[in-house]
Scaffold this motif. Structure first.
Motif: not given
Length: 270
Positions: A71-77, A216-221, A233-239, A265-268
């Motif tokens: 998941l971290a690899l997939g978050s890298v832009r 490069n895998s810090i994601v804001l949601t 190391r957890k994902i957010n699926t809420t608003d 630095t990263g993409n959701k």
């Protein structure tokens, strides 16, 4: 049989199962043993390898770094960073005597998945790009890449990867029409065409490259602000406004991303 002797035998059997349970023969179609297949790096390091054998490894990213995940690899832009990481990973594995590495996940990350860290993301085209970059990086280092395939793989991800790479070696424990089939006891070369790459290339910067992945895998949601919400190391699926990060080494940067002092630095990818 005395109870003490019985438990001694059980203990010995358990020791052998843990010590030798992850080393498997690689067998060609004519039942000739041509190599060894390992599920742990520890086993490779503790085994005297026959120079005439081909050596394979089932990649566990946590063995490379305890915080690293797909998941971290997939978050890298920056996809070039993924290719650099794979090259350095291959260089490290090649120096251990490994000829080919089995890796990847062509399945889509769905909502409510038990362990999202094992998935690259929810986009088939992102999945194919990350795996393509890993294939190219490993090849550059001199390690033959082999992709895991299952009956649950996303068709679009598979087709996209084929279009990018032209072809790729495949491994499965479910599907027999692959290059390498694992039955739980042995690894079979189904088509007798797996080859070893004769070179070994890298810059010996694996640790630094892994750190760059975390950087490069810090994601804001989300957008609803109810106080600081940092997700390690957890994902957010809420608003709810949240920041996902994958290493404790970047926790302060994650906090600054949440406060607006730094840009994410990263993409959701979920």
């Amino acid at each position: 049989m005395p109870l003490k002797r019985y438990w001694l035998m059980i203990s010995i059997m358990l020791i052998f199962s843990f010590t030798f349970g992850s080393i498997y023969d690689i067998i060609k179609e004519d039942n000739q043993i041509v190599g060894k297949f390992f599920h742990t790096l520890t086993d490779i390091e503790n085994t005297e390898l026959d120079p005439n054998y081909i050596v394979g490894y089932f990649l566990d990213l946590n063995e490379i770094d305890p915080e690293l995940c797909y998941l971290a690899l997939g978050s890298v832009r920056n996809f070039s960073l993924i290719q650099d990481f794979s090259r350095e990973l291959g260089y490290y594995l090649k120096n251990l005597g490994i000829d080919f590495v089995v890796f990847g996940n062509l399945m889509i990350l769905e909502k409510n998945t038990d362990d999202p860290l094992k998935y690259i993301g929810n986009s088939p085209y992102l999945i194919s790009e990350i795996l393509y970059r890993m294939i190219r990086g490993l090849e550059t280092s001199g390690v033959t890449p082999v992709i895991i395939v299952t009956s649950k793989d996303d068709r679009n991800a598979t087709q996209s990867l084929l279009q990018k790479s032209g072809s790729f070696y495949t491994y499965s424990g479910q599907i027999k029409n692959v290059d390498l089939f694992f039955d739980g006891n042995n690894l079979y070369l189904q088509k007798n065409n797996l080859f070893s790459l004769p070179w070994n290339y890298g810059k010996d910067t694996l640790e630094e490259t892994i750190q760059e992945i975390f950087n490069n895998s810090i994601v804001l949601t989300g957008w609803r602000d109810e106080g600081e919400n940092l997700l390690y190391r957890k994902i957010n699926t809420t608003d709810l406004k949240s920041v996902t990060y994958f290493s404790k080494s970047v926790e302060e940067s994650a906090r600054k991303v949440f406060s607006g002092e730094l840009l994410p630095t990263g993409n959701k990818n979920w």
